[in-house]
Design an enzyme around this catalytic site. Structure first.
Site, mmCIF file in Angstrom:
data_model
loop_
_atom_site.group_PDB
_atom_site.id
_atom_site.type_symbol
_atom_site.label_atom_id
_atom_site.label_comp_id
_atom_site.label_asym_id
_atom_site.label_seq_id
_atom_site.Cartn_x
_atom_site.Cartn_y
_atom_site.Cartn_z
ATOM 1 N N HIS A 82 0.954 -1.034 0.069
ATOM 2 C CA HIS A 82 0.061 -0.124 -0.157
ATOM 3 C C HIS A 82 0.968 1.025 -0.034
ATOM 4 O O HIS A 82 1.839 1.394 0.881
ATOM 5 C CB HIS A 82 -0.934 -0.071 1.214
ATOM 6 C CG HIS A 82 -2.042 1.160 1.307
ATOM 7 N ND1 HIS A 82 -2.305 1.744 0.330
ATOM 8 C CD2 HIS A 82 -2.503 1.521 2.247
ATOM 9 C CE1 HIS A 82 -3.169 2.829 0.597
ATOM 10 N NE2 HIS A 82 -3.303 2.679 1.942
ATOM 11 N N HIS A 224 -1.778 -2.061 10.736
ATOM 12 C CA HIS A 224 -1.956 -1.046 11.947
ATOM 13 C C HIS A 224 -2.486 -2.027 12.975
ATOM 14 O O HIS A 224 -3.416 -2.816 12.766
ATOM 15 C CB HIS A 224 -2.990 -0.026 11.670
ATOM 16 C CG HIS A 224 -2.540 1.111 10.731
ATOM 17 N ND1 HIS A 224 -1.627 1.853 10.782
ATOM 18 C CD2 HIS A 224 -3.016 1.056 9.272
ATOM 19 C CE1 HIS A 224 -1.463 2.621 9.761
ATOM 20 N NE2 HIS A 224 -2.415 2.245 8.816
HETATM 21 FE FE1 FEO Z 1 -4.318 3.557 3.868
HETATM 22 FE FE2 FEO Z 1 -2.653 2.786 6.874
HETATM 23 O O1 FEO Z 1 -2.825 3.710 4.936
#
Ligand code: FEO
Length: 396
Positions: A82, A224
């Site tokens: 990403h 994350h």
């Molecule tokens: Fe879409 Fe954690 O970036």
């Protein structure tokens, strides 16, 4: 000098080498009350591979963690799942330090990295042999950006899912099952509502395609927050629930106010909802921000928005929130607009137009008081709360 940043092994061949951002509270407008992590992963196979990098200020932290496992210059491949800068910000520094044989991204990822950093990378097609295991790539366009893809390392069963299944949650534990489940669920649903919700139809398609892909997943490793090593059915079920956006028996009343007139209407409406035995939350935009509002909207089948008129416009804080929510495309809501004004009174009409644009069901016309609401107007707001709460209950 000894590094205080260590890598953590997550499977036979895979190490977590990311960074923990304890301090971030504003993630491009999203209130990250519990901070976040930028996860990166190191695969030690015949071809040593780094999956994603971190936000630019955390480059040294990532490199120190890598160095506790291997000399970074031994890394052969970097995969960019990403291109958003929270994952690619350290990429150019990493390329300069590591000098990898190849960097891979999706076709759109290659274009995006070129646009951001002026670098040329290879397009990932799969499978990519790392020696004892292969990496396969599945494009997940718009989850979260057009470049997004996920990677699967079959030897250890690790799905590197980039933003998908993530949470903005800083912590010293690596695994989701080590966190308080209610905090995890809240942060996961908040993340979905504020990052993923607009692409819910694509999430449903992805969830439907996972059994077809028949990936023997043993770990889900998002970019994350903590990672999942069990209960995958619950993770997928939560995402299906978020994506389906079925109406929930819950209401939220969001208001701005200048001299407490709109606030009185908000409270009267909310009391009507409460008297109909539907849980209701009131959010005052003077002390709250847009990602909190969207989180509550996503969890509520009944949503009411009220604001005064200021200079022929709805109060600006409300315009901000409605613009934000509209972009995230919440579905299946009963809506209600209200407000107060001194003379021209555009505010409640403009809120109504925004709710109509979001295709909310608006069974009751807006209520708008002049200066301060009368007892009759407060009663009308209360009655509207009762009526819409009853309608919600009938819809579930
Ligand atoms: Fe879409 Fe954690 O970036």
């Amino acid at each position: 000098m000894k590094s205080f940043y260590n890598a953590e092994r997550i499977s036979d061949n895979v190490w977590w080498v990311g960074a923990v951002d304890w301090s971030v509270r504003n993630f491009h407008g999203y209130l990250t009350g519990r901070g976040t992590t930028y996860n990166a992963f190191l695969i030690i196979d015949e071809k040593i591979t780094l999956i994603d990098t971190v936000k630019k200020p955390f480059f040294d932290e990532m490199m120190e963690r890598i160095s506790t496992v291997i000399d970074p210059e031994k890394i052969d491949y970097i995969i960019s799942n990403h291109a958003e800068p929270d994952h690619s910000g350290a990429l150019t520094d990493a390329i300069a330090a590591i000098k990898p044989e190849k960097v891979f991204a999706s076709a759109m990822g290659a274009k995006t990295l070129k646009a951001y950093y002026g670098i040329d990378v290879d397009v990932a097609s799969g499978p990519l042999s790392l020696g004892t295991g292969d990496l396969t790539f599945v494009e997940t366009k718009m989850l979260h950006w057009p470049d997004s893809m996920v990677s699967f390392y079959d030897r250890d069963g690790v799905l590197f899912s980039q933003d998908a299944f993530g949470q903005h949650l800083a912590g010293s534990k690596l695994w989701a099952d080590e966190y308080d489940p209610s905090i995890l669920e809240y942060e996961m649903s908040k993340y979905y509502a504020n990052i993923i919700n607009a692409q819910s139809s694509k999430i449903l398609a992805l969830l439907d395609s996972l059994p077809v892909l028949n990936l023997p997943i043993r770990i889900i490793a998002p970019d994350h927050g903590p990672l999942f090593r069990k209960d995958f059915d619950q993770v997928f079920a939560a995402y299906r629930r978020y994506a389906e956006q079925k109406p929930q028996k819950r209401a939220v009343v969001v208001f701005s106010t200048m001299w407490h007139a709109t606030e009185k209407l908000a409270r009267a409406f909310a009391d009507g909802v409460r008297s109909a035995q539907v849980e209701v939350e009131i959010i005052d935009l003077a002390v709250s921000e847009r990602s909190e509002v969207m989180t509550a909207v996503a969890r509520s089948g009944l949503v009411a928005f009220g604001a005064p008129t200021m200079n022929n416009q709805m109060f600006p804080a409300m315009a901000d929130v409605l613009t934000y929510i509209k972009g995230l495309k919440p579905l299946n809501k009963i809506g209600f607009a209200f407000g107060s004004c001194g003379w021209s009174g555009e505010g409640a009409k403009q809120i109504t137009a925004e709710l109509e644009a979001m295709k909310f069901d608006l069974p009751i016309a807006f209520i708008q008081s002049k200066y301060m609401p009368t007892g009759e107007e407060l009663q009308k707001a209360f009655d509207a709360g009762v009526e819409l709460a009853e309608k919600l209950k009938n819809n579930i």
